[in-house]
Design a protein around this motif. Structure first.
Motif, PDB file in Angstrom:
ATOM      1  N   SER A 197       0.838  -1.192   0.000  1.00  0.00           N
ATOM      2  CA  SER A 197       0.000   0.000   0.000  1.00  0.00           C
ATOM      3  C   SER A 197       0.880   1.251   0.000  1.00  0.00           C
ATOM      4  N   PRO A 198       0.888   2.031  -1.074  1.00  0.00           N
ATOM      5  CA  PRO A 198       1.695   3.259  -1.080  1.00  0.00           C
ATOM      6  C   PRO A 198       1.307   4.215   0.042  1.00  0.00           C
ATOM      7  N   GLU A 199       0.017   4.283   0.356  1.00  0.00           N
ATOM      8  CA  GLU A 199      -0.442   5.203   1.394  1.00  0.00           C
ATOM      9  C   GLU A 199       0.124   4.805   2.760  1.00  0.00           C
ATOM     10  N   ARG A 200       0.080   3.531   3.073  1.00  0.00           N
ATOM     11  CA  ARG A 200       0.586   3.099   4.377  1.00  0.00           C
ATOM     12  C   ARG A 200       2.111   3.184   4.445  1.00  0.00           C
ATOM     13  N   LEU A 201       2.777   2.923   3.350  1.00  0.00           N
ATOM     14  CA  LEU A 201       4.236   3.080   3.341  1.00  0.00           C
ATOM     15  C   LEU A 201       4.626   4.539   3.552  1.00  0.00           C
ATOM     16  N   GLU A 202       3.815   5.447   3.035  1.00  0.00           N
ATOM     17  CA  GLU A 202       4.102   6.868   3.252  1.00  0.00           C
ATOM     18  C   GLU A 202       3.902   7.246   4.719  1.00  0.00           C
ATOM     19  N   ILE A 203       2.882   6.692   5.359  1.00  0.00           N
ATOM     20  CA  ILE A 203       2.709   6.930   6.801  1.00  0.00           C
ATOM     21  C   ILE A 203       3.933   6.423   7.555  1.00  0.00           C
ATOM     22  N   ALA A 204       4.436   5.253   7.154  1.00  0.00           N
ATOM     23  CA  ALA A 204       5.614   4.689   7.820  1.00  0.00           C
ATOM     24  C   ALA A 204       6.818   5.604   7.684  1.00  0.00           C
ATOM     25  N   LYS A 206       6.756   8.721   7.682  1.00  0.00           N
ATOM     26  CA  LYS A 206       6.575   9.852   8.600  1.00  0.00           C
ATOM     27  C   LYS A 206       7.008   9.528  10.020  1.00  0.00           C
ATOM     28  N   VAL A 207       7.064   8.243  10.386  1.00  0.00           N
ATOM     29  CA  VAL A 207       7.534   7.892  11.733  1.00  0.00           C
ATOM     30  C   VAL A 207       9.019   7.587  11.744  1.00  0.00           C
ATOM     31  N   GLY A 208       9.693   7.742  10.591  1.00  0.00           N
ATOM     32  CA  GLY A 208      11.150   7.700  10.581  1.00  0.00           C
ATOM     33  C   GLY A 208      11.803   6.380  10.257  1.00  0.00           C
ATOM     34  N   VAL A 209      11.106   5.492   9.533  1.00  0.00           N
ATOM     35  CA  VAL A 209      11.752   4.227   9.161  1.00  0.00           C
ATOM     36  C   VAL A 209      12.922   4.492   8.218  1.00  0.00           C
ATOM     37  N   SER A 210      13.874   3.566   8.208  1.00  0.00           N
ATOM     38  CA  SER A 210      15.021   3.699   7.304  1.00  0.00           C
ATOM     39  C   SER A 210      14.606   3.478   5.858  1.00  0.00           C
ATOM     40  N   LEU A 211      13.687   2.538   5.656  1.00  0.00           N
ATOM     41  CA  LEU A 211      13.236   2.215   4.306  1.00  0.00           C
ATOM     42  C   LEU A 211      11.830   1.637   4.369  1.00  0.00           C
ATOM     43  N   ALA A 212      10.911   2.215   3.600  1.00  0.00           N
ATOM     44  CA  ALA A 212       9.561   1.691   3.439  1.00  0.00           C
ATOM     45  C   ALA A 212       9.505   1.034   2.058  1.00  0.00           C
ATOM     46  N   LEU A 213       9.397  -0.288   2.031  1.00  0.00           N
ATOM     47  CA  LEU A 213       9.613  -1.070   0.826  1.00  0.00           C
ATOM     48  C   LEU A 213       8.310  -1.609   0.255  1.00  0.00           C
ATOM     49  N   ASP A 214       8.019  -1.278  -0.979  1.00  0.00           N
ATOM     50  CA  ASP A 214       6.872  -1.815  -1.698  1.00  0.00           C
ATOM     51  C   ASP A 214       7.280  -3.167  -2.273  1.00  0.00           C
ATOM     52  N   VAL A 215       6.810  -4.253  -1.661  1.00  0.00           N
ATOM     53  CA  VAL A 215       7.261  -5.578  -2.082  1.00  0.00           C
ATOM     54  C   VAL A 215       6.567  -6.062  -3.353  1.00  0.00           C
ATOM     55  N   SER A 216       5.663  -5.261  -3.897  1.00  0.00           N
ATOM     56  CA  SER A 216       5.152  -5.577  -5.230  1.00  0.00           C
ATOM     57  C   SER A 216       6.110  -5.107  -6.311  1.00  0.00           C
ATOM     58  N   ARG A 217       7.106  -4.315  -5.914  1.00  0.00           N
ATOM     59  CA  ARG A 217       8.078  -3.769  -6.870  1.00  0.00           C
ATOM     60  C   ARG A 217       9.522  -4.128  -6.551  1.00  0.00           C
ATOM     61  N   HIS A 218       9.823  -4.369  -5.281  1.00  0.00           N
ATOM     62  CA  HIS A 218      11.196  -4.653  -4.856  1.00  0.00           C
ATOM     63  C   HIS A 218      11.191  -5.801  -3.861  1.00  0.00           C
ATOM     64  N   THR A 219      12.317  -6.493  -3.775  1.00  0.00           N
ATOM     65  CA  THR A 219      12.439  -7.600  -2.829  1.00  0.00           C
ATOM     66  C   THR A 219      13.139  -7.126  -1.556  1.00  0.00           C
ATOM     67  N   ILE A 220      12.988  -7.941  -0.506  1.00  0.00           N
ATOM     68  CA  ILE A 220      13.688  -7.630   0.738  1.00  0.00           C
ATOM     69  C   ILE A 220      15.191  -7.750   0.542  1.00  0.00           C
ATOM     70  N   ALA A 221      15.608  -8.652  -0.345  1.00  0.00           N
ATOM     71  CA  ALA A 221      17.034  -8.737  -0.687  1.00  0.00           C
ATOM     72  C   ALA A 221      17.516  -7.417  -1.291  1.00  0.00           C
ATOM     73  N   ASP A 222      16.673  -6.766  -2.076  1.00  0.00           N
ATOM     74  CA  ASP A 222      17.029  -5.438  -2.613  1.00  0.00           C
ATOM     75  C   ASP A 222      17.252  -4.450  -1.467  1.00  0.00           C
ATOM     76  N   ARG A 332      -5.801   1.289   3.300  1.00  0.00           N
ATOM     77  CA  ARG A 332      -4.905   2.375   2.887  1.00  0.00           C
ATOM     78  C   ARG A 332      -4.734   3.409   3.987  1.00  0.00           C
ATOM     79  N   SER A 333      -5.575   3.341   5.006  1.00  0.00           N
ATOM     80  CA  SER A 333      -5.561   4.350   6.063  1.00  0.00           C
ATOM     81  C   SER A 333      -4.716   3.882   7.243  1.00  0.00           C
ATOM     82  N   GLY A 334      -4.495   4.811   8.179  1.00  0.00           N
ATOM     83  CA  GLY A 334      -3.951   4.448   9.473  1.00  0.00           C
ATOM     84  C   GLY A 334      -5.106   4.174  10.419  1.00  0.00           C
ATOM     85  N   LYS A 335      -4.970   4.600  11.672  1.00  0.00           N
ATOM     86  CA  LYS A 335      -6.032   4.409  12.644  1.00  0.00           C
ATOM     87  C   LYS A 335      -7.139   5.436  12.421  1.00  0.00           C
TER      88      LYS A 335
END
Length: 342
Positions: A197-204, A206-222, A332-335
Motif C-alpha cells: 500500500s503506497p499510502e501506508r508506506l508513506e505513513i511509515a 513519517k515515523v522515521g523508518v530507514s526504508l519503506a519497501l513496496d514488495v510488489s516492486r522490490h524484494t527484501i534482498a534489494d 490504505r488508512s492508518g487508525k
C-alpha cells in the motif's frame, strides 16, 4: 445511551439506544470520549467466518477507547471519578496457573471486551477496576484511544532488544507502523517495513523508518543491498499474517535471528522448518499486551516523546460510523477514530 451494536447474525452494525451498563462493587463506569476502529471490529461488521464463530448477538462492539470515569464501585480504591482512563480489553479469570503466577496475558480463560462481552463503542462502558489504566501524565485523546493496539505494537517490538540491531517489519498496518516507531525510538540501527500500500508506506516514512519497501516492486534482498547489510536482519516483526511475508522474512534473517509474530494468518500454511532449525531462528508468538508491564512501557514511551500522530489518519463523529468503517476497511488508512464526546 447510544451504542454501536451487532444486533443480528448478518453483515452490518446498528446505532441504537441501549440501557446504560450497570457497575458492580469492583467495577468502573466510564464515559467514553474516543474510540479506535480495530481489524476485529471490521471482521464483526463484515460478519465473516471468524465473527460467525466468535460472536453471540446482540453485542455492543469495540475495545479501543479512552474515557472519563463517571462512577466507581464501593470496593474500588485506586480509580477516581474524573480520571482519564483507557482499558485493557482482555478480561482474565485471575485463578488459572498463569494468572496466579502474574502472567495474566497468558490466561487461557480470557474474555475480550467487545467480543465476549459488551464493548466500548457506546456512550458508557463498564470494566473491572483491575482492567482500567489511568493516564497519570498528559496524553492526546486520540492517542489515548489507541493504547490497546499501541500495546500490541509495544509488546511485539520490545520482545527482543533492538538497540543497534537491524529490524525487518512485514506489514505496514497501523500496528506495524507503531512498532516501527517503537524500535526506532529504542535505538535500532536500520528499520525496514514492507507492504504493498503506497499510502501506508508513506505513513511509515513519517515515523522515521530507514526504508519503506513496496514488495510488489522490490524484494527484501534489494533492501538489504541498498542498506549494505551482509548477513540479514537481526530481528523480524511479522505483522501481516501473510504466508509470503513470513517466508520472505525467514529468507532474509541472519543466523540466530529472532522473530516476533503478531500477524494472524487466515489459514494454515507451510514454511521451511529445516531453515528455521539450521539457522537457529527463534520465533515467538505475540497476543495482546503483558498486563501491565506493556502499559507502563507505553506511558514511558509517550512521555519520552514518541509521536504516534502520523498513524491517526481520520476522525469521525460516532453518527458517521459507516463512513469511518468504510475508510478503515480500505487498507490504505492508518487508525480511524470515532468521537463520542458531543
Amino acid at each position: 445511551m447510544k451504542a454501536l451494536v451487532k444486533q443480528t447474525a448478518e453483515p452490518g452494525l446498528r446505532l441504537m439506544d441501549v440501557p446504560e451498563p450497570e457497575h458492580g462493587p469492583g467495577d468502573v463506569l466510564i464515559k467514553v470520549l474516543r474510540t479506535g476502529i480495530c481489524g476485529t471490529d471490521l471482521h464483526i461488521r463484515a460478519w465473516d467466518g471468524w465473527a460467525q464463530q466468535a460472536i453471540v448477538t446482540p453485542l455492543v462492539v469495540g475495545h479501543e477507547f479512552v474515557g472519563e470515569v463517571a462512577a466507581v464501585g464501593d470496593d474500588v480504591a485506586d480509580v477516581a471519578v474524573g480520571d482519564l482512563v483507557s482499558g485493557e480489553g482482555h478480561l482474565v479469570c485471575g485463578k488459572c496457573r498463569n494468572c496466579l503466577a502474574g502472567r495474566r496475558h497468558l490466561c487461557r480463560n480470557t474474555v475480550g471486551l467487545g467480543v465476549g462481552r459488551d464493548g466500548a463503542f457506546a456512550e458508557y462502558v463498564v470494566l473491572p477496576a483491575s482492567n482500567v489504566w489511568v493516564h497519570r501524565s498528559k496524553v492526546d485523546l486520540d492517542v489515548a484511544a489507541i493504547f490497546d493496539p499501541f500495546g500490541n505494537a509495544v509488546h511485539t517490538a520490545l520482545s527482543f532488544p533492538s538497540l543497534n540491531e537491524d529490524v525487518l517489519i512485514t506489514g505496514a498496518g497501523p500496528i506495524g507502523i507503531m512498532a516501527a516507531a517503537v524500535v526506532k525510538h529504542a535505538g535500532a540501527r536500520n528499520v525496514v517495513i514492507t507492504d504493498v500500500s503506497p499510502e501506508r508506506l508513506e505513513i511509515a516514512r513519517k515515523v522515521g523508518v530507514s526504508l519503506a519497501l513496496d514488495v510488489s516492486r522490490h524484494t527484501i534482498a534489494d533492501a538489504q543491498e541498498q542498506l549494505g547489510l551482509k548477513e540479514g536482519f537481526d530481528i523480524g516483526l511479522e505483522m501481516s499474517g501473510r504466508p509470503e511475508a513470513v517466508r520472505d522474512m525467514l529468507d532474509n534473517m541472519t543466523h540466530g535471528g529472532r522473530i516476533a509474530m503478531l500477524g494472524l494468518p487466515a489459514d494454515e500454511f507451510a514454511v521451511d522448518w529445516s531453515k528455521i532449525v539450521q539457522h537457529m531462528i527463534t520465533i515467538k508468538g505475540i497476543y495482546g499486551r503483558e498486563m501491565f508491564e506493556t502499559w507502563y512501557a507505553m506511558q514511558v514511551l509517550i512521555e519520552g516523546g514518541l509521536d504516534l500522530s502520523p498513524v491517526i489518519t481520520g476522525t469521525y463523529g460516532y453518527e458517521d460510523y459507516d463512513a469511518a468503517f468504510d475508510e478503515a476497511a480500505t487498507a490504505r488508512s492508518g487508525k480511524i477514530i470515532l468521537n463520542w464526546n458531543d
